[in-house]
Design a protein around this motif. Structure first.
Motif, mmCIF file in Angstrom:
data_model
loop_
_atom_site.group_PDB
_atom_site.id
_atom_site.type_symbol
_atom_site.label_atom_id
_atom_site.label_comp_id
_atom_site.label_asym_id
_atom_site.label_seq_id
_atom_site.Cartn_x
_atom_site.Cartn_y
_atom_site.Cartn_z
ATOM 1 N N GLN A 15 29.111 28.401 44.741
ATOM 2 C CA GLN A 15 28.724 28.649 43.356
ATOM 3 C C GLN A 15 29.701 27.944 42.412
ATOM 4 N N LEU A 16 30.970 27.921 42.780
ATOM 5 C CA LEU A 16 31.997 27.250 41.989
ATOM 6 C C LEU A 16 31.665 25.776 41.819
ATOM 7 N N GLU A 19 29.109 25.404 38.998
ATOM 8 C CA GLU A 19 29.516 25.804 37.656
ATOM 9 C C GLU A 19 30.824 25.126 37.276
ATOM 10 N N MET A 24 33.930 29.851 35.690
ATOM 11 C CA MET A 24 33.918 30.629 36.925
ATOM 12 C C MET A 24 35.153 31.519 37.012
ATOM 13 N N LYS A 27 34.570 34.660 35.044
ATOM 14 C CA LYS A 27 33.611 35.513 35.736
ATOM 15 C C LYS A 27 34.280 36.239 36.904
ATOM 16 N N ALA A 75 39.471 27.977 42.141
ATOM 17 C CA ALA A 75 38.899 27.541 40.864
ATOM 18 C C ALA A 75 39.966 26.958 39.946
#
Length: 82
Positions: A15-16, A19, A24, A27, A75
């Motif tokens: 998912q990182l 986005e 991220m 979130k 991230a």
């Protein structure tokens, strides 16, 4: 707990990649806060009432927190790169 709280680290990293890393991070940190709030409530149940199920939920929450923390580290590294 919200959706995605129990996602495996690989799914979080995937998912990182979709986005922006900085979005991220926020979130993930919000998710970590929710996990801690839930664990705090379970800690009261465990400490005051001896609720064994609450103890298991605390342990599971700490595992999820560990995954989220590792994802934050990844991230941050990605955000620094680009």
């Amino acid at each position: 707990m919200s959706d995605g709280m129990n996602q495996p680290l690989a799914a979080i990293i995937k998912q990182l990649n979709k986005e922006e890393p900085k979005k991220m991070i926020k979130k993930l940190l919000n998710d970590m806060g929710e996990i801690l709030q839930t664990a705090s409530a379970d800690a009261e149940k465990f400490d005051e009432k001896g609720n064994a199920s609450a103890g298991r939920r605390i342990r599971m929450a700490m595992q999820n927190l560990k995954k989220k923390a590792q994802a934050v580290r990844i991230a941050v590294t990605e955000a620094k790169k680009g």
